[in-house]
Scaffold this motif. Structure first.
Motif, PDB file in Angstrom:
ATOM      1  N   GLN A 197     -25.629  91.643 -17.093  1.00  0.00           N
ATOM      2  CA  GLN A 197     -24.359  92.392 -16.577  1.00  0.00           C
ATOM      3  C   GLN A 197     -23.657  93.202 -17.647  1.00  0.00           C
ATOM      4  OE1 GLN A 197     -23.089  92.682 -13.068  1.00  0.00           O
ATOM      5  NE2 GLN A 197     -22.218  94.511 -14.030  1.00  0.00           N
ATOM      6  N   ASP A 198     -23.645  92.462 -19.050  1.00  0.00           N
ATOM      7  CA  ASP A 198     -23.075  93.120 -20.243  1.00  0.00           C
ATOM      8  C   ASP A 198     -23.864  94.156 -20.577  1.00  0.00           C
ATOM      9  OD1 ASP A 198     -20.756  91.544 -19.981  1.00  0.00           O
ATOM     10  OD2 ASP A 198     -21.868  90.160 -21.620  1.00  0.00           O
ATOM     11  N   TRP A 199     -25.169  93.927 -20.692  1.00  0.00           N
ATOM     12  CA  TRP A 199     -26.249  95.012 -21.004  1.00  0.00           C
ATOM     13  C   TRP A 199     -25.959  96.377 -20.385  1.00  0.00           C
ATOM     14  CZ3 TRP A 199     -30.583  97.730 -19.406  1.00  0.00           C
ATOM     15  CH2 TRP A 199     -31.657  98.186 -20.484  1.00  0.00           C
ATOM     16  N   VAL A 200     -25.887  96.273 -19.127  1.00  0.00           N
ATOM     17  CA  VAL A 200     -25.676  97.413 -18.269  1.00  0.00           C
ATOM     18  C   VAL A 200     -24.412  98.041 -18.644  1.00  0.00           C
ATOM     19  CG1 VAL A 200     -25.353  98.102 -15.836  1.00  0.00           C
ATOM     20  CG2 VAL A 200     -27.440  96.386 -16.434  1.00  0.00           C
ATOM     21  N   GLU A 201     -23.220  97.234 -18.715  1.00  0.00           N
ATOM     22  CA  GLU A 201     -21.807  97.851 -18.873  1.00  0.00           C
ATOM     23  C   GLU A 201     -22.038  98.606 -20.245  1.00  0.00           C
ATOM     24  OE1 GLU A 201     -19.285  94.498 -18.393  1.00  0.00           O
ATOM     25  OE2 GLU A 201     -19.486  94.555 -16.020  1.00  0.00           O
ATOM     26  N   LYS A 202     -22.550  97.928 -21.166  1.00  0.00           N
ATOM     27  CA  LYS A 202     -22.664  98.636 -22.528  1.00  0.00           C
ATOM     28  C   LYS A 202     -23.323 100.053 -22.477  1.00  0.00           C
ATOM     29  CE  LYS A 202     -22.126  94.397 -25.344  1.00  0.00           C
ATOM     30  NZ  LYS A 202     -22.816  93.499 -26.199  1.00  0.00           N
ATOM     31  N   ALA A 221     -23.669 102.079 -19.746  1.00  0.00           N
ATOM     32  CA  ALA A 221     -22.923 102.930 -19.128  1.00  0.00           C
ATOM     33  C   ALA A 221     -21.498 103.399 -19.931  1.00  0.00           C
ATOM     34  CB  ALA A 221     -22.290 102.160 -17.753  1.00  0.00           C
ATOM     35  N   GLY A 222     -20.830 102.495 -20.766  1.00  0.00           N
ATOM     36  CA  GLY A 222     -19.983 102.710 -21.542  1.00  0.00           C
ATOM     37  C   GLY A 222     -19.950 103.648 -22.734  1.00  0.00           C
ATOM     38  N   ALA A 237     -25.765 103.195 -14.189  1.00  0.00           N
ATOM     39  CA  ALA A 237     -24.758 102.455 -13.864  1.00  0.00           C
ATOM     40  C   ALA A 237     -24.405 102.241 -12.331  1.00  0.00           C
ATOM     41  CB  ALA A 237     -23.526 102.797 -14.470  1.00  0.00           C
ATOM     42  N   ARG A 238     -24.670 103.460 -11.733  1.00  0.00           N
ATOM     43  CA  ARG A 238     -24.364 103.631 -10.391  1.00  0.00           C
ATOM     44  C   ARG A 238     -25.505 103.030  -9.315  1.00  0.00           C
ATOM     45  NH1 ARG A 238     -22.455 108.673 -11.948  1.00  0.00           N
ATOM     46  NH2 ARG A 238     -24.546 109.620 -11.947  1.00  0.00           N
ATOM     47  N   ARG A 255     -24.895  98.964  -9.649  1.00  0.00           N
ATOM     48  CA  ARG A 255     -23.978  98.681  -8.422  1.00  0.00           C
ATOM     49  C   ARG A 255     -24.328  98.547  -6.854  1.00  0.00           C
ATOM     50  NH1 ARG A 255     -20.383 101.848 -11.926  1.00  0.00           N
ATOM     51  NH2 ARG A 255     -20.609 103.739 -10.693  1.00  0.00           N
TER      52      ARG A 255
END
Length: 286
Positions: free
Chosen positions: A94-99, A101-102, A111-112, A115
């Motif tokens: 999850q952290d990998w995906v959030e980084k 996207a951020g 990112a979408r 989700r």
């Protein structure tokens, strides 16, 4: 049936994990994990189980599974009997995906996509063919060379308007991660790295910075089973893979996974799999 928690280990030289699994048949292994999983299945035909969805799959099946969503594949039919089935599996935290996207606005579509993966997504044949052309190259690339390929695949997935969800909207995922995740990961890393050795509970408790009594309660609360039960499932899972993938004698496999006593191995295997190792091997070889 209660899904088994699977601990995914990410190599030190990479930010995500790759599994290249060739085998004559795909066993039923109902499990979940906190990572996203992208699975491409080749040269196989059988059934796919994702949450409460049960469906048939064929060569080139491409599915994205969200965190904690129970899933498995089960197949005994190979399209080319002379070649093994191949499962190419990619795991992302999850952290990998959030980084991603951020840090990169261009990857907002990825990112979408993630989700939407909470119910599992199966992709169109056109998209699967494109991803297949990249995924089949990953094993021979360095970690640095793999990353742009993976990002290209994820962008293609995010643009697939024909992708459809699998599990129903009300299906419940597995137990959620919490603040003790890092502590649990240290313990599971130790167990997975030495699963065929005698279990030293005092050492595991030390890794978790807990007393032995508190550690037993901690482990059972998070995995809904004891340390002994978890190690038995881990050992029998590895033994099952060897029974399918190799021609090793059963006694040798028992010793490989940590059982000095063959009779004890047979009892444990039957308790977990519902059949003897010999019957399990015979059924998957057929």
């Amino acid at each position: 049936m209660r899904p088994q928690f699977e601990h995914v280990r990410t190599p030190q030289e990479a930010s995500w994990a790759l599994l290249w699994r060739e085998l004559p048949a795909i066993p039923f292994e109902w499990h979940y994990h906190p990572e996203f999983e992208l699975t491409l299945t080749l040269n196989g035909r059988g059934q796919r189980f994702v949450g409460d969805d049960v469906g048939a799959f064929d060569d080139g099946d491409l599915v994205l599974v969200g965190p904690r969503l129970p899933h498995t594949w089960f197949a005994r039919e190979r399209l080319d009997a002379a070649q093994p089935m191949l499962a190419i599996v990619l795991w992302f935290s999850q952290d990998w995906v959030e980084k991603l996207a951020g840090d990169f606005a261009e990857l907002g579509g990825v990112a979408r996509l993630m989700r939407r993966a909470g119910r599992g997504l199966v992709f169109s044949e056109d998209c699967a063919r494109y991803v297949r052309s990249h995924a089949c190259l990953l094993r021979d690339l360095t970690p640095a060379q793999r990353l742009p390929r993976v990002l290209d695949m994820l962008v293609a997935l995010s643009a697939d308007s024909a992708a459809r969800p699998l599990a129903s909207a009300h299906f419940g995922a597995g137990p959620a991660p919490d603040a003790h995740n890092e502590r649990l990961a240290r313990v599971l890393d130790s167990l997975h790295g030495s699963f065929n050795q005698p279990v030293e509970v005092a050492q595991l408790a030390q890794r978790a910075a807990l007393s032995v009594g508190a550690f037993h309660r901690f482990f059972r609360r998070h995995l809904q089973m004891t340390v002994t039960e978890y190690v038995a499932q881990l050992r029998i899972g590895r033994a099952s893979q060897q029974l399918i993938d190799t021609d090793k004698p059963i006694g040798v496999i028992a010793a490989d996974v940590g059982y000095a006593n063959l009779a004890h191995f047979n009892r444990q295997f039957r308790a977990i799999r519902g059949e003897t190792p010999r019957a399990f091997r015979s059924g998957h070889r057929r």
